[in-house]
Motif scaffolding. Structure first.
Motif, PDB file in Angstrom:
ATOM      1  N   GLY A 235       0.808  -1.213   0.000  1.00 52.21           N
ATOM      2  CA  GLY A 235       0.000   0.000   0.000  1.00 52.21           C
ATOM      3  C   GLY A 235       0.839   1.261   0.000  1.00 52.21           C
ATOM      4  O   GLY A 235       0.584   2.207  -0.748  1.00 52.21           O
ATOM      5  N   PHE A 496     -10.721   6.699   3.483  1.00 50.52           N
ATOM      6  CA  PHE A 496      -9.422   6.481   4.107  1.00 50.52           C
ATOM      7  C   PHE A 496      -9.059   7.590   5.093  1.00 50.52           C
ATOM      8  O   PHE A 496      -8.005   7.547   5.717  1.00 50.52           O
ATOM      9  N   ILE A 506      -4.259   3.311   5.043  1.00 51.45           N
ATOM     10  CA  ILE A 506      -4.550   2.314   4.009  1.00 51.45           C
ATOM     11  C   ILE A 506      -3.964   0.964   4.399  1.00 51.45           C
ATOM     12  O   ILE A 506      -3.089   0.870   5.259  1.00 51.45           O
ATOM     13  N   SER A 513     -10.150  -3.418   7.081  1.00 54.06           N
ATOM     14  CA  SER A 513      -9.609  -3.601   5.727  1.00 54.06           C
ATOM     15  C   SER A 513      -9.517  -5.073   5.352  1.00 54.06           C
ATOM     16  O   SER A 513      -9.491  -5.951   6.212  1.00 54.06           O
ATOM     17  N   SER A 519      -5.555  -5.624  -2.472  1.00 56.69           N
ATOM     18  CA  SER A 519      -6.393  -4.620  -1.819  1.00 56.69           C
ATOM     19  C   SER A 519      -5.548  -3.451  -1.329  1.00 56.69           C
ATOM     20  O   SER A 519      -5.902  -2.283  -1.495  1.00 56.69           O
ATOM     21  N   GLU A 523      -5.836   0.433  -2.485  1.00 57.72           N
ATOM     22  CA  GLU A 523      -6.059   1.532  -1.555  1.00 57.72           C
ATOM     23  C   GLU A 523      -4.943   2.577  -1.661  1.00 57.72           C
ATOM     24  O   GLU A 523      -5.192   3.788  -1.572  1.00 57.72           O
ATOM     25  N   VAL A 527      -6.011   6.398  -2.553  1.00 61.08           N
ATOM     26  CA  VAL A 527      -5.921   7.388  -1.472  1.00 61.08           C
ATOM     27  C   VAL A 527      -5.289   8.691  -1.945  1.00 61.08           C
ATOM     28  O   VAL A 527      -5.551   9.762  -1.374  1.00 61.08           O
TER      29      VAL A 527
END
Length: 539
Positions: A235, A496, A506, A513, A519, A523, A527
């Protein structure tokens, strides 16, 4: 048909076409070079880009008696990925035959790369290929004199391996170790870390090693970044890619190694676009290269320990006293595996107890039974990987099934593997050994029986503890310490957003989450839109 080695070799030596050279020449300075001249040496920071217009230069491995790594001539350029990261040079460069070079400051090159995609594509692909070649062939970089089962060596090796830093491990009695010890006048022949020919680091921490290699970013205390990303897992790296590519000055802070928990995965098979799978480390490294290409700056190992708001900005204080100031902040610190409440656990960490399953740890599993604790995908991927190295793999979980926590394809594969045994309703009671783990005793609650296993390796991949203590003063957390996000937190409409305006969360650290690599990457990319919206409100 070309093999991977042929493609890599061709990429390493790739040259700039005349049209691109013509575009960058007005921004540089042409200099004469002379035979025997050293353009840069090991440990020096390359702040200039060198393009060879005529003559030849040699890339030398100082730690290997100045062996010639490769030769570059007309229309080729110098450097590898560390050049874009302001890292110290792993190899030296000397002029083989006189000629001329075009010299550009790194800042100017990066401006040109941002403006000319074709230039960026060539330079990034060549620099990346050269780094892969250095790591694969163990050229230059760091030499470690130590037995491979020494926990001190494991700590350093893990840091270097996960950050794609070229290195070699030498047994204390080997000819190379003896030569290096004599050359460097090393007193501790049992454990020493050497960079280049003469830089000896006695029992270094990862922090001191990173500083020597130029991996710890020199922060200008007066600098205010548009975006600070804390955590360089999937992320965080995705946020860096999108933030930097969209013009935000971006700094990424990581407390250990690029990749987070995903970086310890030996093989991810259900990430879109990689039908044969890819290691977590390689996947995240590709993202890091992309982020660097767009100008994001990475610094490590640096751990965030406090967050405060000052003069409208967000100030992150790190464990070494460094402060980072940004207009916005993305928290991507993920989770860490829970430490089991076992006697002697700390004593065996790094000496039989591990929290990652990569080639590095797999060395200790040959001709041995190994135990993996955990029922999630990370544990399943580790078990599949280790089953190719160990005599047998034992997976232990407290519950009755892994169906709800592990991907269907992975669970089926484990059940069908004759080298894997799944122990349900089972927990470890005791660890055994002298200075290293030698065995353990577990208890099966269903049968009320003890299970004794002789093993040299226990992999703990159970439980998820968020890294959020440093946020408590400004950000609301749930009862387990995960960051609460959503429009109701008062930070605009972003899912977020947190309770502190300008702070977003995130990935795994976010309450509720989905704990998947894809995923987290999604994110991280999305974001940045919320970051832009927030920055527009304070402009």
């Amino acid at each position: 048909m070309e093999g991977a080695d042929d493609v890599l070799e061709e990429t390493i030596s790739k040259s700039l076409p005349p049209n691109l050279l013509a575009q960058i020449t007005p921004y540089g300075e042409i200099r004469d070079i002379h035979k025997g001249q050293c353009l840069f040496d090991v440990g020096e920071y390359m702040l200039e880009f060198y393009f060879v217009m005529s003559g030849e230069v040699e890339i030398l491995d100082r730690s290997n008696q100045n062996a010639v790594n490769f030769t570059l001539g007309s229309n080729q350029f110098l450097g590898e990925l560390g050049f874009l990261q302001r890292q110290a040079a792993f190899l030296a460069c000397e002029v083989k035959s006189a000629g001329q070079i075009l010299v550009l400051p790194i800042t100017k090159l990066q401006d040109l790369m941002a403006a000319i995609p074709e230039l960026s594509d060539i330079i990034v692909s060549v620099f990346s290929a050269r780094r892969r070649n250095l790591v694969r062939q163990k050229l230059g970089g760091v030499n470690i004199i130590c037995s491979d089962d020494n926990p001190k060596a494991l700590r350093i090796l893990e840091f270097l391996s996960r950050n794609k830093i070229p290195h070699q491990l030498h047994e204390p009695g080997s000819p190379t170790a003896k030569r290096l010890a004599k050359t460097c006048a090393i007193s501790d022949i049992e454990f020493s870390v050497i960079f280049g020919e003469h830089t000896v680091l006695e029992n270094p921490s990862t922090q001191s090693l990173a500083k020597t290699l130029g991996m710890s970013l020199e922060i200008n205390e007066g600098c205010i970044a548009d975006l600070i990303v804390v955590g360089a897992g999937p992320g965080g790296v995705a946020a860096a890619v999108y933030g930097a590519s969209e013009g935000l000055s971006t700094i990424v802070v990581e407390d250990s190694s690029i990749g987070g928990q995903a970086g310890t995965s030996s093989r991810i098979e259900n990430y879109m676009g990689f039908p044969t799978g890819i290691s977590g480390g390689d996947l995240i490294w590709r993202g890091e290269v992309q982020a660097i290409k767009f100008g994001a700056q990475f610094t490590m190992p640096l751990r965030a320990v406090d967050l405060e708001r000052k003069d409208g900005n967000l100030v992150v204080t790190c464990n070494d006293g460094t402060t980072l100031t940004g207009r916005s902040l993305v928290v991507a610190t993920g989770v860490q595996y829970r430490r089991l409440p076992l006697d002697r656990l700390e004593e065996f960490e790094g000496a039989g107890v591990y929290y990652a399953a990569t080639e590095l740890e797999a060395r200790f599993c040959k001709n041995s039974h190994v135990v993996v604790i955990g029922g999630g995908n990370s544990a399943g991927q580790a078990a599949m990987f280790l089953s190719r190295h160990a005599c047998h793999v034992h997976i232990m979980i407290r519950g009755e099934t892994m169906a709800a926590s592990m991907s269907h394809y992975l669970l089926n594969r484990l059940k069908q593997d004759p080298n894997v045994t799944i122990h349900t309703t089972t927990q470890i009671k005791t660890l055994e050994g002298t200075d290293r783990l030698e065995g353990l005793i577990a208890h099966n609650a269903t049968t009320d029986e003890d299970i004794k296993i002789r093993t040299k390796a226990l992999f703990i991949m159970a439980g998820a503890v968020p890294n959020t203590d440093w946020l408590k003063k400004l950000v609301s957390l749930d009862e387990k310490g995960f960051v609460i996000t959503g429009p109701e937190q008062g930070s605009g409409k972003s899912v977020f957003g947190t309770s502190c305006p300008g702070v977003f969360a995130i990935g795994d650290v976010r309450s509720g989450s989905v704990k998947r690599v894809a995923s987290a990457v999604g994110e991280g990319s999305v974001v940045v839109s919320s970051v832009h919206e927030y920055l527009a409100t304070i402009a």
